[in-house]
Design an enzyme around this catalytic site. Sequence first.
Site, PDB file in Angstrom:
ATOM      1  N   ARG A  22       9.191  -3.739   0.177  1.00 18.74           N
ATOM      2  CA  ARG A  22       8.999  -4.829  -0.778  1.00 18.74           C
ATOM      3  C   ARG A  22       9.552  -6.105  -0.148  1.00 18.74           C
ATOM      4  NH1 ARG A  22      11.202  -0.418  -3.597  1.00 18.74           N
ATOM      5  NH2 ARG A  22       9.832   0.466  -5.201  1.00 18.74           N
ATOM      6  N   LYS A  34      15.321  -0.802  -5.045  1.00 24.68           N
ATOM      7  CA  LYS A  34      15.590  -1.038  -6.460  1.00 24.68           C
ATOM      8  C   LYS A  34      16.770  -0.192  -6.930  1.00 24.68           C
ATOM      9  CE  LYS A  34      11.049  -2.473  -8.168  1.00 24.68           C
ATOM     10  NZ  LYS A  34       9.946  -2.146  -9.111  1.00 24.68           N
ATOM     11  N   HIS A  58       3.148  -7.812  -1.262  1.00 27.14           N
ATOM     12  CA  HIS A  58       2.840  -6.526  -1.890  1.00 27.14           C
ATOM     13  C   HIS A  58       1.485  -5.998  -1.451  1.00 27.14           C
ATOM     14  CE1 HIS A  58       5.138  -4.076  -4.647  1.00 27.14           C
ATOM     15  NE2 HIS A  58       4.019  -3.611  -5.145  1.00 27.14           N
ATOM     16  N   ARG A  83       2.089  -4.047   1.493  1.00 25.52           N
ATOM     17  CA  ARG A  83       2.662  -2.759   1.072  1.00 25.52           C
ATOM     18  C   ARG A  83       1.536  -1.813   0.657  1.00 25.52           C
ATOM     19  NH1 ARG A  83       7.458  -0.352  -1.067  1.00 25.52           N
ATOM     20  NH2 ARG A  83       7.246   0.541  -3.146  1.00 25.52           N
ATOM     21  N   HIS A 142       9.298   5.179  -4.208  1.00 27.93           N
ATOM     22  CA  HIS A 142       8.907   5.394  -5.597  1.00 27.93           C
ATOM     23  C   HIS A 142       9.715   6.548  -6.194  1.00 27.93           C
ATOM     24  CE1 HIS A 142       4.637   3.500  -5.086  1.00 27.93           C
ATOM     25  NE2 HIS A 142       5.563   2.595  -5.326  1.00 27.93           N
ATOM     26  N   TYR A 149      -2.712   5.344  -4.647  1.00 23.01           N
ATOM     27  CA  TYR A 149      -3.150   5.207  -3.261  1.00 23.01           C
ATOM     28  C   TYR A 149      -4.012   6.380  -2.801  1.00 23.01           C
ATOM     29  CZ  TYR A 149       0.351   1.563  -3.241  1.00 23.01           C
ATOM     30  OH  TYR A 149       1.074   0.445  -3.541  1.00 23.01           O
TER      31      TYR A 149
END
Length: 297
Positions: A146, A170, A240, A243, A266, A275
């Site tokens: 990110r 995150k 992004h 990404r 994730h 994806y």
Amino acid sequence: MEEVLNKFFDFLKYERNYSEYTIINYKDDLKKFNNFLKRENLNYKKIEYGDIRRYLMYLKKDLNEKNSSVCRNLSALRTFYNYTLNKGYTTDNPFVYVSGPKKEKRLPRYFEYNEMEQLFKAPDLKTPLGKRDRLILELLYASGMRVGELCSVKVSDIDRKERKIIILGKGNKERVTYYGEYCEDALNDYLNNGYPKLNKNNLDYLLINNRGTHLTERGVRDILTRLIKKTSIDKNISPHMLRHTFATHLINEGASVLAVQKLLGHESIAATSIYTHVSEAHLKDVYYKAFPRAKMK
């Protein structure tokens, strides 16, 4: 309410470690809510279910928001009211049981292989900034980071022998990502021939701007926008999107969804499942190789 909002944004930045871009989205969503409260002469502490339904109609009809934007707005408000509840500003969270509209299903936007090659040729490698810009492209594509994670990378986070980087993602969760030989060449060139000239203030951060200070997320977005204008690619660009490209190309080349999930950081594999789409070129290639009557002649 403005004072509480400012405290909430500080909470997101300093305690939750949210990226600059994410906080901007929160500010935008909560500004819409605050404007609605002022228009309807409502107190944020006394919101009822009927008020929320009218707010959703306000987003859809008055502001013409898409379903995905409405859902994001509701998510921001749930987080905000959880904060106010924990701090004692409110007595409940009225958005807990409110469900948003069904999101539009959209495939992630990404670049084709030939488009990535165009992008890699865009930076001017004769300058320190050009060497940095090439590294930004290589790192985003090679690692799927990110933009906030990219800007937070320090030189000490990079294991150049193993070609891996420790990323703070995150929720302050660490993960490891890797990079290949092309990215290694760009990194070595930047560290040897660009970084010493840019890093006038002896910072620990890897990416430095032209003033010798830490490169921001906004700075990275501006760099990418400038680079794509040097190509013939007729697409908008964002960190992004690179990404998305990283994940899409991995899946197309046979990587498992579970492996891509780990590389992207994730928490849920459901977030990675978007994806599992395949590019048109890859789909065409599979068809002509696999379908008997397509290859009979």
